[in-house]
Design an enzyme around this catalytic site. Structure first.
Site, PDB file in Angstrom:
ATOM      1  CG  ASP A   1      10.197  15.746   8.647  1.00  0.00           C
ATOM      2  OD1 ASP A   1      10.097  16.870   8.100  1.00  0.00           O
ATOM      3  OD2 ASP A   1      10.125  14.677   8.019  1.00  0.00           O
TER       4      ASP A   1
ATOM      5  CE  LYS B   1       5.853   2.906   9.069  1.00  0.00           C
ATOM      6  NZ  LYS B   1       6.538   4.046   9.724  1.00  0.00           N
TER       7      LYS B   1
ATOM      8  CB  ILE C   1      -0.981   0.029   1.194  1.00  0.00           C
ATOM      9  CG1 ILE C   1      -0.236  -0.123   2.517  1.00  0.00           C
ATOM     10  CG2 ILE C   1      -2.034  -1.066   1.042  1.00  0.00           C
ATOM     11  CD1 ILE C   1      -1.137  -0.036   3.744  1.00  0.00           C
ATOM     12  N   GLY C   2       2.163   1.109  -0.014  1.00  0.00           N
ATOM     13  CA  GLY C   2       3.023   2.279  -0.060  1.00  0.00           C
ATOM     14  C   GLY C   2       4.474   1.871  -0.127  1.00  0.00           C
ATOM     15  CB  SER C   3       7.165   1.959  -1.794  1.00  0.00           C
ATOM     16  OG  SER C   3       6.905   2.868  -2.845  1.00  0.00           O
ATOM     17  N   GLY C   4       8.801   3.691   0.107  1.00  0.00           N
ATOM     18  CA  GLY C   4       9.633   4.855   0.354  1.00  0.00           C
ATOM     19  C   GLY C   4      11.085   4.474   0.282  1.00  0.00           C
ATOM     20  CB  SER C   5      14.178   6.425   0.809  1.00  0.00           C
ATOM     21  OG  SER C   5      13.873   6.908   2.099  1.00  0.00           O
ATOM     22  CG  PHE C   6      11.503   3.086   5.099  1.00  0.00           C
ATOM     23  CD1 PHE C   6      10.976   1.917   5.621  1.00  0.00           C
ATOM     24  CD2 PHE C   6      10.635   4.081   4.693  1.00  0.00           C
ATOM     25  CE1 PHE C   6       9.610   1.743   5.738  1.00  0.00           C
ATOM     26  CE2 PHE C   6       9.275   3.915   4.806  1.00  0.00           C
ATOM     27  CZ  PHE C   6       8.759   2.746   5.328  1.00  0.00           C
ATOM     28  N   GLY C   7      11.981   1.380   2.353  1.00  0.00           N
ATOM     29  CA  GLY C   7      11.425   0.073   2.047  1.00  0.00           C
ATOM     30  C   GLY C   7       9.972   0.135   1.640  1.00  0.00           C
TER      31      GLY C   7
END
Length: 450
Positions: A128, A38, A15-21
């Site tokens: 942040d 995650k 359902i999602g992704s990013g730089s960490f995985g």
């Protein structure tokens, strides 16, 4: 054989992704509860999941903090299993055509200040804060604001002695440039005052639709940050808040008056916004702009529109057709030293128009549409007539504020009252008819884990 983690969680669709995985929808095989999972490759250049999991453990039990179900290593991946949450405030801001009403912003501000205060009480700075890192809950917690993404958090004092970290300069920018405080741009070590200043920029972003330092062009990332810094420094508080209640300028003046190691008066900041809320005649009923818009859409479509997709400890819902450049890559105003830990997948909800400046005229149920909470608008008036739902998010001060709004017991000013007349009678008739019609309203819970 279906993939599992921790011997009790079933791994579902991504359902999602990013730089960490990657972020997956998960299910507890014993209870069938939907969760967020995650995954971070153990060989990633900037591992953050273990650190983030430790912070979640420290913050466990706090209102608006997702629960961690499990953390461990499965093969080549660090795995964090946690609550599934609803859309982020950035998602909802986009859903409402990138503008929120004063009422919605003030209801959010109360909870968001509480979240930051709790974070600080545990001896950590977030560093942040941005709309993407505040999510709404699901089901019975759909009106509760959650704070997420602790990858850049920093301990600012000793947990036992409360000895504050030393003042330092020449620090690199940490966080998201758009919402970074002035001192952060100037290279000064961040402290509690900076989180609160960032929160102020978020509130103005919601009210105005954008901030003056958005959309600046530059050749490199470093030049981009410098241009944002120059624009932010040259924009006075009065200019930033012009056209909006003076309480917002007061908020910024207070934040910038704090010394490096000062403990902020969180109660004062909540109070100035609560008093403004009462003077405006609003009801603390948790009927946000998106609640009204969702209800309006449910009345215009058959079958009713589906709810915004649920999200993970990082949000995963975004109505289609909405562009949100550089929220994740850092190319525009992101993190200079660490890419954002999320990407978003599309949701299924269309937005037919901006209702932020329209008088509220409909109602909502607990998840997105509380059946006993509604607005009735009298002709030519933006006054609200509200039947308040009994199922509220009990964050500090809400009951007190609700009672004060009913009685008009306000320390600064008296709520103006409309004179009785035909408009009032029309409002009551409309209100009664809507109450009758909404009692049988059903909203799909297909995405809700509870």
């Amino acid at each position: 054989m279906e993939p599992r983690v921790g011997n009790k969680f079933r791994l579902g669709r991504k359902i999602g992704s990013g730089s960490f995985g990657e972020i997956y929808l998960g299910t507890n095989i014993h209870t069938n509860e939907e969760l967020a999972i995650k995954l971070e490759n153990v060989k990633t250049k900037h591992p953050q999941l273990l650190y983030e999991s430790k912070l979640y453990r420290i913050l466990q039990g706090g209102t608006g903090v997702p629960n961690v179900k499990w953390f461990g290593v499965e093969g080549d991946y660090n795995v964090l299993v946690m609550d599934l949450l609803g859309p982020s405030l950035e998602d909802l801001f986009n859903f409402c055509s990138r503008k929120l009403s004063l009422k919605s912003v003030l209801m959010l501000a109360d909870q968001m200040i509480n979240r930051v205060e709790f974070f600080h009480s545990k001896s950590f700075l977030h560093r942040d804060l941005k709309p993407d890192n505040f999510l709404m809950g699901l089901g019975r917690r759909a009106n509760q604001v959650y704070i997420i993404d602790f990858g850049l958090a920093k301990k600012y004092r000793d947990s036992t002695t409360h000895q504050h970290i030393p003042y330092r300069e020449n620090k690199n920018l940490t966080g998201t440039a758009r919402y970074a405080s002035m001192n952060t741009h100037l290279g000064i070590e961040q402290s509690r005052r900076d989180d609160l200043e960032s929160l102020g920029y978020i509130l103005m972003y919601f009210l105005k639709g954008s901030l003056p330092w958005q959309g600046l062009k530059a050749g490199t990332k470093k030049q981009k940050y410098e241009r944002i810094s120059e624009k932010k420094v040259s924009t006075s508080i009065e200019a930033l808040c012009r056209g909006y209640p003076s309480e917002f300028a007061s908020y910024f003046h207070y934040c910038r008056s704090l010394r490096f190691d000062d403990k902020p008066d969180y109660a004062y900041l909540k109070r100035i916004f609560r008093d403004l809320f009462i003077r405006e005649g609003f009801q603390f009923d948790y009927v946000f702009d998106w609640t009204i818009l969702k209800y309006q859409q449910s009345q215009l479509t058959a079958p009713p529109s589906r709810a915004l997709n649920p999200a993970v400890g990082t949000s995963a819902a975004l109505p289609p057709g909405i562009s949100n450049i550089d929220r994740y890559t850092g190319e525009e105003e992101g993190r200079p030293h660490m890419e954002s830990s999320r990407r978003r997948v599309s949701g299924a909800l269309d937005n037919s128009g901006n209702i932020s400046n329209q008088p509220t005229s409909s109602s909502a149920r607990d998840s997105m549409i509380p059946s006993s909470s509604l607005f009735a608008q009298s002709a030519g008036s933006s006054r609200r007539v509200t039947a308040v739902s009994g199922s509220r998010d009990n964050f500090p001060g809400s009951e007190e504020l609700l009672q004060r709004s009913r009685t008009g017991d306000v320390s600064r000013g008296v709520i103006p009252r409309n004179s009785p007349g035909e408009a009032g009678k029309s409002t009551r008739r409309h209100y009664e008819s809507v109450v009758k019609g909404i009692d049988n309203l059903q909203v799909s819970d297909e995405h809700h884990p509870h």
